[in-house]
Design an enzyme around this catalytic site. Sequence first.
Site, PDB file in Angstrom:
ATOM      1  CB  THR A 192      -0.947   0.019   1.212  1.00  0.00           C
ATOM      2  OG1 THR A 192      -0.184  -0.007   2.419  1.00  0.00           O
ATOM      3  CG2 THR A 192      -1.859  -1.191   1.194  1.00  0.00           C
ATOM      4  NE  ARG A 194      -4.110   6.690  -2.851  1.00  0.00           N
ATOM      5  CZ  ARG A 194      -3.941   5.786  -3.798  1.00  0.00           C
ATOM      6  NH1 ARG A 194      -2.716   5.329  -4.052  1.00  0.00           N
ATOM      7  NH2 ARG A 194      -4.958   5.350  -4.500  1.00  0.00           N
ATOM      8  CG  ASP A 219      -5.533  -3.830  15.140  1.00  0.00           C
ATOM      9  OD1 ASP A 219      -5.597  -5.026  14.800  1.00  0.00           O
ATOM     10  OD2 ASP A 219      -5.111  -3.458  16.245  1.00  0.00           O
TER      11      ASP A 219
END
Length: 558
Positions: A192, A194, A219
């Site tokens: 990922t 952003r 989380d």
Amino acid sequence: MDQRGAESDRNTGSTSLVTLYGEFTVTGNRKVRCAVSLTEKDLIVQKLTSAPAGRNKLVLSLKDCVGCRAYRENDSADPAAYFAAYFYPARRRWMMSGVSRQKVEQSFRLAALQDPRANHEEAEKWARAVRERSARQQYPRDGMLMSDLSRPCRMMLLVNPQSGKGQALTLYNKHIQQMLSEAGVLHTLVITERQNHARELVREADLSQWDAIAILSGDGLLYEVINGLLERPDWEDAIQTPLGVLPGGSGNALAASIHHYSGASPVSGEELLVSCGFLLCKGLVSPVDLVSIHLSSSPRLFSFLSLAWGFIADVDIESEKYRHIGAVRFTIGTLLRLASLRVYRGRLAYLPATEDYSNKRGVKNNMTLQCPNQASSLGPASLLCCPSRVSPCQNTYHNYCHSNNSIKLRRMESTSSHSATKGLPGPPDSLLLPLDQPLPSDWVVVQEEDFVLVLAMYQSHLAEDLLAAPAATLDEGIMHLFYIRAGISRIAMLRLLLAMEKGAHLTTNCQHLVHTKVRALRLEPYSPKGIMTVDGEVVEYGPVQAEVHRGLARLISG
């Protein structure tokens, strides 16, 4: 079955019938020869030496096996074949107390025949038998056996390289890549870039390419994934995609909860990662509750872990500046907040959960995921395309009579036209009215309006080392609501937090702590400023209400 194998099994004292037996040399050391026996439950390895039999025997439970493979080396002159089995049993730590899962690899060389193909077929027979018997060994969860992912399986693995200390990619390379390979899980790594990147990916992805989605992060990344899935037009099918969790952040609360549910001893750090990697490789799928969250002017959210207001939310968010030091940030944040303990004013109400409802099992308890027989790795570019009534005293933990601490509201019949979720994607909320409407009569309103914290939990852990709701399970269909009334001293608050590390805070006889089980709640802050979090993520501050949806999603929980 080889009769010599059966006799050997009797000699070693195993009570299970041997289904396969062979004598092989150890890979990498042809001078060491072993008698290998496979039963329904164990792989038994006995070194063939003059030493007493028990001293050189290794019994490995197939419950701890994640995979087994057959292969040949790149040597055309060598007719031998090999098979390797991978186990992660719980063993005592070196120079430390307690146990943790540690890798044990057993690899053997088969060269009884001159025909390389025949040797490879024999090795494959052993590898297949180990895998099949391992798949039949399951750890019961609440007395029930969960179905598992079949092999091979295609998995999208999302990694947030910035989570926690920024070591998620290092942890993947050090542990997870190899473990998934050992288990025969085909996966595509997606990094990922952003905030909300994962949310956008799963919202637009062609999920038919994937049999499971796993995340290696804190989380927050799973929070994005769940909400992205429930924003899809096909959310009912999308949310059934099994989700896997690997700890790579600071809190890692759900990972710690999954480890706790497996019955294993508490661990943290990389030991927790290996435990969760093992459970992910085992591939057992369980239903998991989700909670819908309504805010004043923001779209509805879905939560898998917690809703917090007050002390817990303050520590979580105000310690963000120390993220680079990992989980220690929460200790620093706690001490700073204890030094200046705040009190918040607000109105708290909830719908109690009856014992009958809490004990009922949903129809989704046995989950089966069928994976196609053929699978291939896909690049990131291919991702995108397309009521019973209850007394206020029931199910409530505190240290004084609760009947004088809350009041019943007048009866207010709700209808579908008044639903808080009319026209929203995702499942409807049957227990909630719009935030600007009065509560139904079967809700309980807490008379106190001054709180140090309000916390709703639906998993066991709030962090790796905080067992906040020790009685919680994945899919019980309730929230564990905790609140601490104003007036608690700093010392008493510190004692509570220290007790929470072992899940003992409910037995501290703290007069300010209340715990009750609820199906829905509403919180209306009166204090003009404050922090409110959902799964550790900051949300709009103001009135909020929540309802639990039992077994809505599916979690790879081992």
